[in-house]
Scaffold this motif. Structure first.
Motif, PDB file in Angstrom:
ATOM      1  N   SER A 239       0.914  -1.467  -0.009  1.00 17.76           N
ATOM      2  CA  SER A 239       0.084   0.048  -0.049  1.00 17.76           C
ATOM      3  C   SER A 239       0.940   1.130   0.056  1.00 17.76           C
TER       4      SER A 239
ATOM      5  N   CYS B  95      -5.267   8.617  -4.203  1.00 21.79           N
ATOM      6  CA  CYS B  95      -6.102   7.422  -3.871  1.00 21.79           C
ATOM      7  C   CYS B  95      -6.750   6.597  -5.300  1.00 21.79           C
TER       8      CYS B  95
ATOM      9  N   THR C  27      -6.863   4.279   3.761  1.00 22.15           N
ATOM     10  CA  THR C  27      -5.739   3.497   3.592  1.00 22.15           C
ATOM     11  C   THR C  27      -4.722   4.668   3.302  1.00 22.15           C
TER      12      THR C  27
ATOM     13  N   ILE D  82      -6.835   2.731  -4.121  1.00 24.02           N
ATOM     14  CA  ILE D  82      -6.755   2.650  -2.518  1.00 24.02           C
ATOM     15  C   ILE D  82      -7.818   3.495  -2.173  1.00 24.02           C
TER      16      ILE D  82
END
Length: 176
Positions: A11, A37, A46, A42
């Motif tokens: 991530s 993002c 996150t 994501i």
């Protein structure tokens, strides 16, 4: 536990890569957390689990760049250090332009100055410890001098679209 660590690492890498990709396309000021993002694929939760905001993300990226510069210094012959740093900047010129020149904010400039200030403080402390004769006994003036010079040359070189091509000698410049 290991699987969770891999997901966290992936991530974070996706977020960093998304910022790199976006910086190739537009100035830092115009990049939003939503853009990051969306590019990283994501959710905002996150993103915020890893970074407080886009400034903390760019600070992290600059810290990674600082480590890369230190690696260049440790693994390159002294006469080629500047050459390798400048070639890295030239190879990523769109990123450097969008990060450090196009509509640069005061906060981003402070991050850039802070990164190089920390870098030169560490290098000069090592030099001093190893007995290298420095131009000044106290480090702050030397750190400020080197930091201002490096940041200034990076910005000038990027703003002027790299009119000089670095050659083997760190002091040489070849005009196109």
């Amino acid at each position: 536990m290991l699987e969770e660590d891999i997901r966290i690492t992936k991530s974070r890498e996706a977020i960093v890569q998304a910022m790199d990709t976006l910086l190739e396309q537009k100035p830092f000021r115009k990049i939003t957390v939503n853009d990051i993002c969306k590019t990283a694929i994501i959710g905002r939760t996150t993103f915020y689990a890893h970074f407080e905001d886009k400034y903390k993300l760019i600070s992290y990226i600059l810290h990674q760049e600082q480590k890369g510069l230190e690696d260049i210094i440790l693994n390159s012959p002294p006469e080629e250090v500047i050459l390798h740093v400048l070639l890295d900047i030239r190879d990523n010129k769109k990123l450097y332009y969008n990060l450090f020149v196009a509509e640069m904010s005061d906060e981003l400039q402070r991050l850039l100055q802070g990164t190089f200030s920390s870098f030169f403080t560490n290098i000069l402390n090592v030099c001093k410890t190893e007995g290298v004769q420095l131009a000044c006994e106290t480090l702050p003036p030397l750190v400020a001098y080197y930091t201002t010079g490096v940041v200034g040359i990076i910005m000038w070189w990027t703003e002027t679209d790299f009119p000089c091509l670095p050659k083997k000698s760190p002091y040489a410049c070849q005009i196109y």
